[in-house]
Motif scaffolding. Structure first.
Motif, short mmCIF file in Angstrom:
data_model
loop_
_atom_site.label_atom_id
_atom_site.label_comp_id
_atom_site.label_asym_id
_atom_site.label_seq_id
_atom_site.Cartn_x
_atom_site.Cartn_y
_atom_site.Cartn_z
N LYS A 21 77.61 -84.93 0.44
CA LYS A 21 76.81 -86.10 0.78
C LYS A 21 75.65 -85.72 1.70
O LYS A 21 74.53 -86.18 1.51
CB LYS A 21 77.67 -87.16 1.45
CG LYS A 21 76.87 -88.38 1.87
CD LYS A 21 77.75 -89.52 2.27
CE LYS A 21 77.04 -90.71 2.82
NZ LYS A 21 75.78 -91.06 2.23
N LEU A 22 75.91 -84.89 2.68
CA LEU A 22 74.87 -84.49 3.63
C LEU A 22 73.78 -83.64 3.00
O LEU A 22 72.67 -83.58 3.52
CB LEU A 22 75.50 -83.72 4.80
CG LEU A 22 76.42 -84.52 5.72
CD1 LEU A 22 77.10 -83.58 6.72
CD2 LEU A 22 75.65 -85.61 6.43
N PHE A 26 71.45 -81.62 -2.90
CA PHE A 26 71.17 -80.19 -2.72
C PHE A 26 69.73 -79.91 -2.33
O PHE A 26 69.19 -78.85 -2.64
CB PHE A 26 71.57 -79.39 -3.96
CG PHE A 26 73.05 -79.37 -4.20
CD1 PHE A 26 73.88 -78.55 -3.45
CD2 PHE A 26 73.61 -80.19 -5.15
CE1 PHE A 26 75.25 -78.55 -3.67
CE2 PHE A 26 74.98 -80.19 -5.37
CZ PHE A 26 75.81 -79.37 -4.62
N THR A 27 69.10 -80.83 -1.61
CA THR A 27 67.74 -80.59 -1.12
C THR A 27 67.74 -80.05 0.30
O THR A 27 66.72 -79.56 0.76
CB THR A 27 66.91 -81.89 -1.16
OG1 THR A 27 67.56 -82.89 -0.37
CG2 THR A 27 66.73 -82.39 -2.59
N ALA A 33 74.84 -75.10 1.52
CA ALA A 33 75.57 -73.85 1.74
C ALA A 33 77.00 -74.15 2.22
O ALA A 33 77.96 -73.50 1.79
CB ALA A 33 74.85 -72.98 2.75
N GLY A 34 77.13 -75.14 3.10
CA GLY A 34 78.45 -75.56 3.56
C GLY A 34 79.31 -76.05 2.42
O GLY A 34 80.51 -75.76 2.35
N PHE A 35 78.71 -76.80 1.50
CA PHE A 35 79.44 -77.27 0.32
C PHE A 35 79.99 -76.09 -0.47
O PHE A 35 81.16 -76.08 -0.85
CB PHE A 35 78.52 -78.11 -0.58
CG PHE A 35 79.09 -78.35 -1.94
CD1 PHE A 35 80.04 -79.33 -2.15
CD2 PHE A 35 78.69 -77.57 -3.02
CE1 PHE A 35 80.60 -79.53 -3.41
CE2 PHE A 35 79.22 -77.77 -4.28
CZ PHE A 35 80.18 -78.75 -4.47
N LEU A 36 79.16 -75.09 -0.73
CA LEU A 36 79.60 -73.94 -1.52
C LEU A 36 80.72 -73.17 -0.82
O LEU A 36 81.69 -72.76 -1.46
CB LEU A 36 78.41 -73.02 -1.80
CG LEU A 36 77.33 -73.59 -2.70
CD1 LEU A 36 76.14 -72.64 -2.78
CD2 LEU A 36 77.87 -73.88 -4.08
#
Length: 74
Positions: A21-22, A26-27, A33-36
């Motif tokens: 969400k944050l 992915f912009t 990077a945290g998501f990945l």
């Protein structure tokens, strides 16, 4: 040990859904990077837990922790 991996996977699921969400589609680089990172940790930990815990049980617990934690964070 498998239950610890499963609990950690659930915590990481909260991390990757929050970062998703944050990241604003992915912009934003750091939340993306945290998501990945959190997604990789979550799925890796889940796969380790599946060596001893049945799939249905592990998936239900993993999803439950993630859904509850994401709702609390939201």
């Amino acid at each position: 040990m498998a239950w610890i991996y499963l609990f950690f996977a659930g915590i990481c699921e909260i991390g990757f859904t929050s970062c998703l969400k944050l990241s604003d589609n992915f912009t934003k680089v750091w939340p993306a990077a945290g998501f990945l990172i959190f997604a990789a940790l979550s799925f890796t930990s889940l796969s380790y837990s599946l060596k001893s815990i049945p799939l249905g049980t592990a998936y239900a617990v993993w999803t439950g922790i993630g859904a509850f934690g994401t709702a609390v964070m939201g």
